[in-house]
Every structure is written in C-alpha cells, then in structure tokens.
Design a protein around this motif. Structure first.
Motif, PDB file in Angstrom:
ATOM      1  N   GLY A 118       0.937 -10.297  -2.777  1.00  0.00           N
ATOM      2  CA  GLY A 118       0.757  -9.136  -3.649  1.00  0.00           C
ATOM      3  C   GLY A 118       0.085  -9.407  -4.973  1.00  0.00           C
ATOM      4  O   GLY A 118      -0.081  -8.487  -5.789  1.00  0.00           O
ATOM      5  N   THR A 122      -1.528  -6.436  -7.523  1.00  0.00           N
ATOM      6  CA  THR A 122      -0.742  -6.232  -8.735  1.00  0.00           C
ATOM      7  C   THR A 122      -1.537  -6.614  -9.982  1.00  0.00           C
ATOM      8  O   THR A 122      -1.460  -5.928 -11.007  1.00  0.00           O
ATOM      9  CB  THR A 122       0.568  -7.045  -8.653  1.00  0.00           C
ATOM     10  OG1 THR A 122       1.239  -6.735  -7.430  1.00  0.00           O
ATOM     11  CG2 THR A 122       1.481  -6.716  -9.814  1.00  0.00           C
ATOM     12  N   ALA A 189       6.678 -12.019  -8.087  1.00  0.00           N
ATOM     13  CA  ALA A 189       6.885 -11.026  -7.037  1.00  0.00           C
ATOM     14  C   ALA A 189       7.746 -11.547  -5.893  1.00  0.00           C
ATOM     15  O   ALA A 189       8.567 -10.811  -5.337  1.00  0.00           O
ATOM     16  CB  ALA A 189       5.534 -10.543  -6.500  1.00  0.00           C
ATOM     17  N   ASN A 288       3.395  -1.878  -1.618  1.00  0.00           N
ATOM     18  CA  ASN A 288       2.530  -1.433  -2.709  1.00  0.00           C
ATOM     19  C   ASN A 288       3.268  -0.585  -3.730  1.00  0.00           C
ATOM     20  O   ASN A 288       2.845  -0.493  -4.883  1.00  0.00           O
ATOM     21  CB  ASN A 288       1.323  -0.682  -2.141  1.00  0.00           C
ATOM     22  CG  ASN A 288       0.218  -1.620  -1.711  1.00  0.00           C
ATOM     23  OD1 ASN A 288      -0.077  -2.595  -2.405  1.00  0.00           O
ATOM     24  ND2 ASN A 288      -0.401  -1.350  -0.572  1.00  0.00           N
ATOM     25  N   ASN A 291       4.458  -3.337  -5.851  1.00  0.00           N
ATOM     26  CA  ASN A 291       3.348  -3.806  -6.687  1.00  0.00           C
ATOM     27  C   ASN A 291       3.123  -2.882  -7.877  1.00  0.00           C
ATOM     28  O   ASN A 291       2.883  -3.333  -9.006  1.00  0.00           O
ATOM     29  CB  ASN A 291       2.070  -3.909  -5.860  1.00  0.00           C
ATOM     30  CG  ASN A 291       2.128  -4.996  -4.804  1.00  0.00           C
ATOM     31  OD1 ASN A 291       2.911  -5.932  -4.899  1.00  0.00           O
ATOM     32  ND2 ASN A 291       1.295  -4.873  -3.776  1.00  0.00           N
TER      33      ASN A 291
END
Length: 471
Positions: A118, A122, A189, A288, A291
């Motif tokens: 990610g 991000t 993350a 997402n 993110n």
C-alpha cells in the motif's frame, strides 16, 4: 557542485530522482542496461542523456571533466565497470537514499510512508491531499499518481512525501533505504515477509522496521494500522506520538458504514470517537479505505481541514498500474495491476470482485519478483488466486540470480491446487499464447485482471488489440 552521474538511471525510482536533480538545476547524465520506455522516453523529455550499458569511459563527460558526484542505484554491484572506475578515480559518490536526504530532505518536513503493502497509493494520497490544500509538497513515489502524471516533484512547500522502501540501499550499504529519509511524520501500514533475496525471515524484516521507528524524533508523528498486530508491536517503540487507524474498531481514526458506490466506497470517518463526516473514495477495496485513512491521519495533524480532505479524496484518480483500467472492447474489460505478493493479490481480486460483482473474473499472473519466483508462498498463491473464476499463470520471470531449480516456484502445482478447488486454472508459459487463449475464450461481460510487478510482456495492450481484431 554542478554535474551528477547516475548509475542505474532507468529504474522507476532512480529516473524520478533524476528529474528532481534537473529541477534543482544540476546537469545530469546516467547509465543503465536496457533503457526502454516509458522511462527512457521520460528521461529524454527531461533532457537527460543516457549511456546504454556500463563502461568506464562513461564517466568521462569531456576530455578534462568527470562528474562532481556519482549516485549509485541499488541495482549496481561492486563489480560494475563504472562502479570500479568510480572507486579507482576516487570520485565522490553517494547512494540514492543518501543523496535524496542530503539534497532534498535536510531542511524539509519529511513524510515517509512504509509497510509491505500500500505504500505507493498511500504516498500518492498524502501528496495529493497536501497539494489540494495548497501546500505544494515535494514528493518521490514508486509509481505514477494520475493526478500528477509524474512520480516526482521538487515542490515549493515545507513538506516532502517519500515512499519508504525497506529494500537495501546500495552494494556498499546493505541497510534499508528508509533509514536515510529523516522521517518527521510516518505511516506504518503493515509488516509481512517479502524481499526474500535479502531478508532471511519475518524476524529479519521486522528488525528493519524497528530500526526505522527508532529514528522517529520525539516531536514526530507515527500512524499505524490497528489491524496489523506486528506493526502495532513495532510502533510501541516509538518515542513520538502514535495514532492508530482501522475499520469498525477501537482506533484513533475509524472508518464505519462502508458502502460500495460506483468504483469505490462511501464511508464515515471518526477521530477519537467524534464523527468528522462522510466521504467518498473512488478506489475499490477495503485496503484502499485503509490507505485513505492513513493519509487522512497524517495530513489532518499537519493542518489540512476535513472539508479539504473530503474534496481532495473524491477527486483522487489513483495510480498507474494499480487497478488500472487499460480499456474495454466488446464488453470485455482489461485491468492492469502491480500485485505480486499473495496479500496484494488477494486484496486486488477482492476489490475487483466488489467493483464488478456480476462479471466473470480472469486472473492472469506472472511470478516476477524475487519473492514470488521462490516457493515460499506457493501454497498461498493457490489460496488467493482461487478468488477468480479463471486463472492463467505464465512462466516465472528468468533472472540472472542463480536461483536453484529446487527453490523456484512450481507453477503447475499451483494450477493443480486451484483445479482441486474447482477453479478453471491453466499454466500457459508464453505471453503470446496467453493473449491467444484470452482472445479465443473471453466473452462479453468478462473482466481480465493481469497482475505483475513488471509490464507482463505487454499482454494488456496485446489482448485489447486482439479483441479489437476479433470484433
């Protein structure tokens, strides 16, 4: 210092970095093996000459001139002809991460996005939210955000956003790149095993992230995904403020009431138990949403208002090669994605399923990364690819890394595993044969998802071409 020579200039990160050097006013040249589009075209557009192949004489910019500085990419080995000549002449040199810090981060607030998955999306979101709020950030990203149509920008503002890679720095510095980026604000993350060519196991990977968290200053800010226990454990080491984010849980930043809408999700966002509002993200997949939450947490603390955040996220166009729609012919949709780690493959297939719930989903997969080409995740691929209706696996990418046959992924075994689960799975070695197979068997309504960390032999475009000819 005026002139800089870049070794390994055609890599996506190195090429983007070369653009920053030009923006800063340096005269830049570089060398690489296999200078091919799109990076070769971008370097030409930016006025950067590229030497094809590595030779000692490439360091002779003129009869009496050598570069003031050589920047060494991590693809360069000690025995590289230019690296050997650089040392013989005792030319000043730095790794790419060292040069980034020294030339661009020293006097700026560095925002570093880390994690196994990610990072690119991000980082792009953070840069876009700051840009939309008038902050004119600098950035260096491992992909191309569509809102910017470029992967790097010098920027005029206080902030510089960097995608923080845990891969090693250079042949003379085997530590992770992100240790050089002097983070002030950061996102962690997730942490999973990857980069099997340089990391022994998950403990080894985790140690790199521990080292990163240890360098965050007391007045810094760390945002960590609350669903990822290993990341949470590492974040406890931080001397700075730490905030968590997640979906439907007890986190500092929480997304609730997720509703699929069009291409993405509408959801509510709360901070410390107080509802901030509702927003729409055009990106598919719950990953997402996470993110987006991470980027919100970072920029909100930097003074971007929630109304500004809502407006900017709704206008975020995504990143090239991340659920990237390449075209649709005869009702057959072709999508390009970077996914290659099993977790990323699983989340990408799930996101496309959510986005197109009634359509037959094909998953085309190339094992091309240093981890995916190994047997390490062989069983996991048999699980995560089963989320598709039709699966086609190509031959693994061949590299000059002397990977033993006994250590290589067994693609046919994955196909057998998938077929035992009722999945229509195939091993078709050559890209051209995959194109033929898809063109002969895809029907109106199908979604063709091609996943590879590289260009997959250009099959996305070739499939669209064949479908056009068929129609």
């Amino acid at each position: 210092m005026k002139t800089i020579h870049v070794l390994g200039i055609c890599g996506s990160g190195m090429g983007a970095f070369a653009r920053l050097l030009v923006q800063q006013g340096f005269e830049v040249r570089g060398s690489d093996e296999g200078a091919f589009p799109p990076m070769s075209l971008r370097l030409a557009e930016w006025g950067i000459p590229v030497f094809e192949g590595y030779r000692a004489e490439n360091l002779d910019w003129s009869p009496n001139q050598t570069p003031d500085l050589v920047i060494v990419g991590n693809v360069i080995r000690r025995t590289n002809p230019e690296a050997e000549e650089m040392r013989r002449r005792n030319l000043p040199h730095l790794s790419f991460p060292e040069a980034l810090r020294w030339l661009f981060l020293t006097n700026r607030h560095s925002i570093v996005v880390t994690g196994t998955h990610g990072k690119t999306t991000t980082t792009s979101l953070c840069a876009w939210l700051l840009e939309s709020a008038g902050q004119a950030p600098g950035f260096l990203i491992g992909g191309i955000p569509k809102n910017f149509a470029r992967s790097s920008e010098l920027g005029r503002g206080r902030y510089f956003v960097v995608e923080g890679d845990e891969y090693d720095t250079a042949y003379f510095d085997k530590g992770p790149k992100f240790l050089h980026y002097q983070p002030k604000s950061s996102i962690l993350a997730n942490i999973e095993f990857d980069h099997a060519d340089i990391y022994r196991d998950i403990t080894h990977v985790t140690e790199s992230f521990r080292r990163f968290v240890d360098i965050l200053p007391e007045d810094g800010h760390l945002v960590v995904c609350g669903h990822e226990q290993l990341a949470i454990d590492v974040a406890h080491r931080a001397a700075c403020a730490v905030e968590t984010y997640g979906i439907d849980g007890d986190f500092d930043w929480v997304a609730t009431n997720l509703v699929p809408v069009g291409t993405g999700f509408r959801f509510s966002v709360s901070y410390h138990g107080t509802l901030k509002g509702e927003l729409f993200s055009p990106l598919a997949g719950k990953h997402n949403v996470l993110n987006a939450l991470a980027s919100i947490a970072i920029v909100y603390r930097l003074g971007v208002s929630f109304p500004e955040i809502v407006a900017a996220i709704s206008q975020f166009e995504g990143v090239v090669k991340r659920q990237d729609i390449r075209g649709e012919v005869g009702g057959i949709l072709v999508i390009d994605d970077y996914a290659h780690h099993p977790t990323a493959v699983r989340e990408t297939i799930s996101a496309i399923r959510t986005r197109y719930p009634t359509r037959r989903l094909w998953a085309l997969f190339e094992a091309e990364s240093n981890t995916s080409r190994r047997k390490i995740f062989q069983d996991q691929y048999g699980e995560v690819l089963s989320g598709a209706d039709v699966v086609v696996l190509s031959k693994p990418l061949k590299k000059n890394d002397k990977l033993a046959d006994t250590d290589q992924i067994d693609v046919q075994a994955i196909v057998t595993n998938l077929r035992s689960k009722g999945v229509d799975a195939h091993h078709i070695a050559e890209f051209t044969d995959i194109v033929d197979f898809v063109a002969d068997n895809a029907v109106h309504g199908d979604v063709i998802l091609g996943m590879s960390g590289r260009d997959f032999g250009g099959i996305h475009g070739e499939i669209l071409k064949r479908l056009s000819e068929r129609s």
